[in-house]
Write an enzyme that holds these catalytic residues in place. Structure first.
Site, PDB file in Angstrom:
ATOM      1  N   ARG A  66     146.634  10.424 105.593  1.00 44.96           N
ATOM      2  CA  ARG A  66     147.707  11.122 106.292  1.00 44.96           C
ATOM      3  C   ARG A  66     148.949  10.249 106.373  1.00 44.96           C
ATOM      4  O   ARG A  66     148.880   9.037 106.483  1.00 44.96           O
ATOM      5  CB  ARG A  66     147.202  11.501 107.694  1.00 44.96           C
ATOM      6  N   LYS A 131     137.323   4.151 113.705  1.00 46.75           N
ATOM      7  CA  LYS A 131     137.541   5.233 112.748  1.00 46.75           C
ATOM      8  C   LYS A 131     136.472   5.198 111.665  1.00 46.75           C
ATOM      9  O   LYS A 131     136.435   4.304 110.833  1.00 46.75           O
ATOM     10  CB  LYS A 131     138.936   5.129 112.129  1.00 46.75           C
ATOM     11  N   ARG A 266     146.754   5.950 126.554  1.00 47.67           N
ATOM     12  CA  ARG A 266     147.797   5.229 127.284  1.00 47.67           C
ATOM     13  C   ARG A 266     147.268   3.864 127.691  1.00 47.67           C
ATOM     14  O   ARG A 266     146.125   3.719 128.132  1.00 47.67           O
ATOM     15  CB  ARG A 266     148.177   6.027 128.531  1.00 47.67           C
TER      16      ARG A 266
END
Length: 268
Positions: A66, A131, A266
């Site tokens: 991507r 990942k 965050r």
């Protein structure tokens, strides 16, 4: 002495036998090496390749991820393949397709004995916070509708340290499973779940899969920030995905729909 090329690690005949009654829905080709399975399959799609065309490669020298990122693959360490699927109707009908594919891959991994598979919007497969794999869907308009070339890459083993710079820490099946699932059996299970999910998606769109996707979404109901080009664009409470695959973010301004971006937790 004449050198011989090592046989590809995927045998199409063995894979077809494992697919059973689904075998006729796939046209399988395996290559020891190519530049990119998706790039090559897109070229074949333009030449009339049928739905269900599957290209598997032991090694990709310029695999595409991507936002132009690379996805390199090596024999033994990864499983990389691309699948061509054709749809009737306009492009709008394919909204949320990459999320649906992620769900199918997660189901295939779970059905292969991999615990704790998670999804990150819009196209990452996660395992224990790292990942495990990624998805890239290329869409093209054709005279009778749309075609999608679905590229999928999974880490079987961790890449060597320092070999490549990663935006997210990598994960691999070998971290949890020993021995690893047999390559043909793993791919056959993923293809089986892909066919089932794509059939449901064709009939009802992402809306009919949304609940199951939300259950796999590791950022569901957590504070996140949305990055755009590496900078914080906005932040808020992640409400998951809308019925068309858009990310829903609860901010001080209300619920916002986000169509692109990199989601990360965050910081404290």
């Amino acid at each position: 002495m004449e050198q011989t090329t090592a046989p590809c690690r995927i045998d199409p005949l063995r894979l077809r036998s494992l697919l059973g009654p689904l075998a006729d829905r796939f046209s399988i080709e395996a290559l020891p090496e190519c530049i990119s399975t998706s790039t090559q399959l897109l070229e074949r799609a333009g030449q009339g390749a049928p739905a269900g065309s599957l290209l598997v490669a032991d090694r990709q020298t310029a695999g595409r991820g991507r936002r132009g990122r690379s996805w390199l693959s090596t024999p033994d360490a990864s499983l990389t393949f691309s699948l061509l699927w054709r749809f009737e109707g306009p492009m709008a009908r394919l909204a949320g397709l990459s999320l649906a594919v992620g769900l199918a891959v997660a189901r295939g991994l779970e059905n292969s004995g991999v615990p704790g598979v998670g999804l990150k919007w819009p196209n990452d497969i996660l395992l224990e916070g790292g990942k495990l794999g990624g998805i890239l869907v290329d869409l093209e308009t054709v005279p009778d509708g749309m075609l999608a070339v679905i590229g999928i890459g999974l880490n079987l083993r961790l890449p060597p340290a320092g070999e490549e710079e990663f935006l997210h820490p990598p994960a691999a099946l070998a971290q949890l499973l020993s021995p690893l699932p047999e390559r043909h059996e793993l791919l056959a299970q993923i293809l089986t779940d892909l066919a089932a999910v794509l059939d449901r998606f064709y009939e009802g769109g992402f809306a009919v899969l949304r609940g199951d996707w939300q259950a796999h979404h590791v950022w569901q109901d957590r504070q996140v920030r949305l990055l755009d080009g590496g900078a914080v664009d906005r932040q808020g409470l992640c409400l998951g995905a809308d019925i068309d695959g858009a990310l829903l973010l609860q901010t001080s301004a209300g619920i916002e729909r986000c169509l692109s971006g990199d989601v990360s937790l965050r910081s404290a």
